[in-house]
Design an enzyme around this catalytic site. Structure first.
Site, PDB file in Angstrom:
ATOM      1  N   ARG A 182      -6.852   0.191  -0.114  1.00 31.89           N
ATOM      2  CA  ARG A 182      -5.590  -0.691  -0.098  1.00 31.89           C
ATOM      3  C   ARG A 182      -5.655  -1.703   0.814  1.00 31.89           C
ATOM      4  NH1 ARG A 182      -1.015  -1.264   2.929  1.00 31.89           N
ATOM      5  NH2 ARG A 182      -1.449   0.634   4.124  1.00 31.89           N
ATOM      6  N   GLU A 227       3.783   5.460  -2.787  1.00 35.31           N
ATOM      7  CA  GLU A 227       2.203   6.094  -2.307  1.00 35.31           C
ATOM      8  C   GLU A 227       2.312   7.551  -2.946  1.00 35.31           C
ATOM      9  OE1 GLU A 227      -0.074   7.431   1.960  1.00 35.31           O
ATOM     10  OE2 GLU A 227       2.087   6.604   1.798  1.00 35.31           O
ATOM     11  N   HIS A 236      -4.943   6.899   7.300  1.00 33.53           N
ATOM     12  CA  HIS A 236      -3.637   5.964   7.340  1.00 33.53           C
ATOM     13  C   HIS A 236      -2.891   6.397   6.052  1.00 33.53           C
ATOM     14  CE1 HIS A 236      -0.921   2.880   8.176  1.00 33.53           C
ATOM     15  NE2 HIS A 236      -1.315   2.085   7.287  1.00 33.53           N
ATOM     16  N   ARG A 281     -10.031  -2.862   5.496  1.00 35.47           N
ATOM     17  CA  ARG A 281     -10.103  -1.847   6.330  1.00 35.47           C
ATOM     18  C   ARG A 281     -11.245  -1.057   6.207  1.00 35.47           C
ATOM     19  NH1 ARG A 281      -3.387  -0.393   5.638  1.00 35.47           N
ATOM     20  NH2 ARG A 281      -2.976  -2.541   6.586  1.00 35.47           N
ATOM     21  N   GLY A 285      12.880  11.844  -1.853  1.00 33.90           N
ATOM     22  CA  GLY A 285      12.249  10.712  -0.860  1.00 33.90           C
ATOM     23  C   GLY A 285      13.053   9.619  -0.615  1.00 33.90           C
ATOM     24  N   ALA A 293      10.333   3.189  -1.496  1.00 34.56           N
ATOM     25  CA  ALA A 293      10.424   3.658  -2.945  1.00 34.56           C
ATOM     26  C   ALA A 293      11.425   4.171  -3.412  1.00 34.56           C
ATOM     27  CB  ALA A 293       9.025   4.193  -3.312  1.00 34.56           C
ATOM     28  N   GLY A 294      11.771   5.270  -2.446  1.00 31.35           N
ATOM     29  CA  GLY A 294      12.842   5.992  -2.967  1.00 31.35           C
ATOM     30  C   GLY A 294      14.194   5.608  -2.756  1.00 31.35           C
TER      31      GLY A 294
END
Length: 666
Positions: A463, A453, A429, A337, A40, A44-45
């Site tokens: 979230r 994620e 989402h 949300r 990824g 993050a990756g």
């Protein structure tokens, strides 16, 4: 079996500082002998690969894109949270921690969430040093705005392109390490299996998407940063290539999948326009700072709008229901949300929807345009100006704040959102569920880490907006580079892992067999048609609301669909060549299994919390009704094969620093 999250002991505010000062380290001379695979290249990756390379490890980074810059993190619009308290409005690390725990409906791990809040401030400093062009106030200081579920302004942003700008920052750090040789980049490579040696994650099987060749890659440890599984619903805000394969293949190799039913529905998306639409488009939550959500008060007006006989401008103010402001006066349009999404669904279920499908509500900027226009006129010394001039000035301010979002909306819908309110409706989402990880971000499979994620750890059942970018960069820049040493410190004498070992050869052959199975079906239905049908099942029965009968029906339907898939799917082309349809088939095959697990998890959790709304468990006002006595745990599922029921492992959630109580935004 009860799981241990390995959260260190001690006062909450001191856990991370003390822990990272005492964990095992890998000396610089030993880092050069250790190989790490990062799958990824999103926030993050890319941040993890860049930082691990900077530390001296030998890193291989894989992406199925033609460049890391095309990772789906680029699509994030509204901003990134950090407890800087630049507005001096009462924000703090503890308040960010508490808002996140509360926003997640008390279904996340205290220790991880507080660590996230702590390191959030460092992310902004890192990004600014990289040149990320955050919005700034008149005096040059970084600007902030609010997001749903909070009463402070802590969201840093770059217009509506925050994800793109942060990804470019991470990408330039990654590119520097690539140029120095500490990171080897593999573009257009997709991980399609995990390889374990002596019970430890030691490599992956990857498919070169340009040639079709299968490749074996070995390392001392594997880091997955492959995003979420929202595309199991087919229609979502995710890029169409987003998938669950890397995580699901790890589950099939023994990793636990945690809280898979926790799916986030985003309230501000452009509504679906047709049956054969393949993707939905997100409108940033930041728009709810200035946009007011409403529907007509009576069904006749709503029907007239749906039929094109009226527009929003024909509805007088006293005939508009600003339902979020009415139901949740303390937070108004900035409720979390899940709350906003369910409220919009209720309005549409009552026949008040304003799109031809009946599935949309208005997001109206007229009040903000007038407010900004008057302020601008006053600031520039203009008096007795016309309403048109005030509107012109106000539109210029709104354009400066949200211009690219308004432009995107107009290009997709053909309507000018400066003149007519936007039409929005909830859509899938983000996924709060993911691979189970402990405090070190390591799964139950030794040597397999998950970041961003891809893991479940920080967001609970819902979230908060602007926290996805925060978690991805926190994990990659400031958490994983420390905690990965807890595993690698015992591996400094382990020689390089041989990719020609029997475990790798066996995994490669199993992958070939799986590909051949799909290629040889020779059916009559496209992969896309199966994916669309799966998505409709998931949305209808496991979407914004669920109930036991529907979930049981959905499980039966998914099992039948999966059997049909392996009997009648058609995959054209060759296995040993460029073949996007084969890529898609492998991903949909995994979605068909993941979808069933999501159904099972939703059935098991007999409560409503966050994005998981069981119709049987709600308050008289229609809000989520938690059951803390029986379900204050993380559900971690162990795959046992198609024909056997997965085994549920539980991690009990212990709350020592917050009081469990029913969420209220009223």
């Amino acid at each position: 079996m009860k799981l241990d999250g390995k959260v260190p002991a001690g006062p909450l505010a001191e856990k991370w500082t003390k822990y990272r000062s005492t964990i095992p380290l890998v000396a610089p001379n030993n880092k050069r002998r250790i190989d790490i695979i990062v799958v990824g290249s999103g926030l993050a990756g890319a941040s993890a690969a860049a930082t691990l390379g900077e530390l001296g490890y030998n890193v291989k980074c894989f992406t199925f894109h033609d460049s890391p810059r095309r990772a789906h993190s680029i699509a994030a619009q509204g901003g990134i949270n950090a407890a800087k308290n630049y507005r001096n409005d009462g924000d703090s690390v503890y308040r960010l921690f508490y808002d996140t725990i509360k926003g997640g409906d008390y279904r996340s791990r205290e220790g991880n969430v507080h660590r996230l809040a702590e390191v959030s401030t460092s992310i902004i400093d890192q990004a600014v040093a990289q040149g990320v062009p955050f919005a700034r106030e008149y005096g040059g200081l970084l600007d902030n705005r609010s997001f749903g579920g909070v009463q402070v302004s802590r969201t840093f942003y770059a217009r509506g392109q925050t994800g793109q700008q942060l990804l470019i920052g991470a990408y330039q750090s990654l590119s520097r390490q690539i140029s120095l040789g500490s990171v080897e980049m593999f573009n257009r490579h997709e991980m399609i299996d995990l390889v374990k040696v002596d019970g430890k994650a030691r490599g992956i099987i990857a498919r070169n998407l340009l040639t079709g060749e299968l490749e074996r890659h070995a390392a001392h440890t594997v880091v997955l940063a492959t995003g979420g599984y929202g595309n199991v619903f087919y229609l979502s805000t995710n890029a169409m290539m987003c998938n669950v394969t890397a995580a699901w293949r790890s589950v099939r190799r023994g990793a636990y999948m945690a809280n898979p039913c926790f799916t986030q529905i985003h309230p501000t998306c452009i509504p679906q326009s047709g049956e054969y639409q393949s993707k939905l488009t997100l409108m940033s939550e930041s728009l709810r700072n200035d946009g007011r959500v409403w529907v007509p008060k009576n069904q006749e007006d709503a029907k007239a709008i749906r039929e094109g006989r009226k527009t929003a401008l024909d509805i007088p103010e006293d005939q508009r229901d600003y339902f979020l402001e009415r139901r949740y006066p303390a937070f108004g349009n900035l409720v979390p949300r899940d709350v906003a999404s369910r409220a919009a669904k209720v309005a549409c279920d009552e026949g008040l929807g304003v799109a031809p499908t009946g599935l949309a509500v208005f997001l109206d900027f007229s009040a903000a345009i007038e407010r900004y226009g008057k302020s601008k006129a006053h600031a520039t010394g203009l008096h007795d100006v016309s309403a048109d001039k005030i509107r012109e000035l106000g539109e210029a301010v709104v354009e400066e704040k949200y211009g690219n979002l308004f432009e995107m909306y107009e290009k997709i819908t053909g309507e000018n959102p400066y003149k007519l309110p936007m039409k929005i409706y909830p859509a899938v989402h983000y996924t709060m569920g993911g691979l189970w990880v402990d405090y070190n971000l390591m799964t139950n499979v030794p040597g397999l880490f998950a970041a961003g994620e891809c893991n479940f750890s920080d967001h609970g059942a819902n979230r908060l907006g602007a926290s996805a970018l925060m978690q991805g960069l926190a994990d990659g820049y400031f958490v994983l580079p420390y905690t990965i040493g807890t595993f690698l410190a015992d591996d400094i004498r382990t020689p390089r892992i041989d990719p020609n070992g029997p475990e790798f050869m066996k995994a490669e052959q199993e992958t070939r067999d799986r590909i051949q199975q799909l290629m040889s079906v020779g059916g009559k239905q496209s992969v896309e048609s199966f994916h669309r049908r799966l998505g409709k099942i998931m949305w209808d029965y496991c979407g914004m609301s669920r109930n036991a009968d529907g979930l049981k029906t959905a499980r039966k339907m998914i099992r039948e669909l999966r059997a049909e898939f392996y009997q009648d799917v058609f995959v054209p082309g060759s296995a040993n060549d460029f073949n996007p349809e084969l890529e898609k088939a492998l991903r949909v095959a995994d979605f068909l299994e993941m979808g069933e697990l999501m159904i099972l998890d939703a059935l098991d959790r007999q409560e409503s919390c966050g994005g998981h709304f069981r119709e049987e468990y709600q308050t008289p006002e229609g809000e989520a009704l938690r059951d803390d006595a029986n379900f204050a745990y993380v559900s971690a599922w162990e795959y046992k094969g198609w024909e056997e029921e997965p085994e549920l492992h539980k991690e009990e959630l212990v709350f020592e620093n917050v009081e469990l109580k029913t969420r209220s935004y009223k």
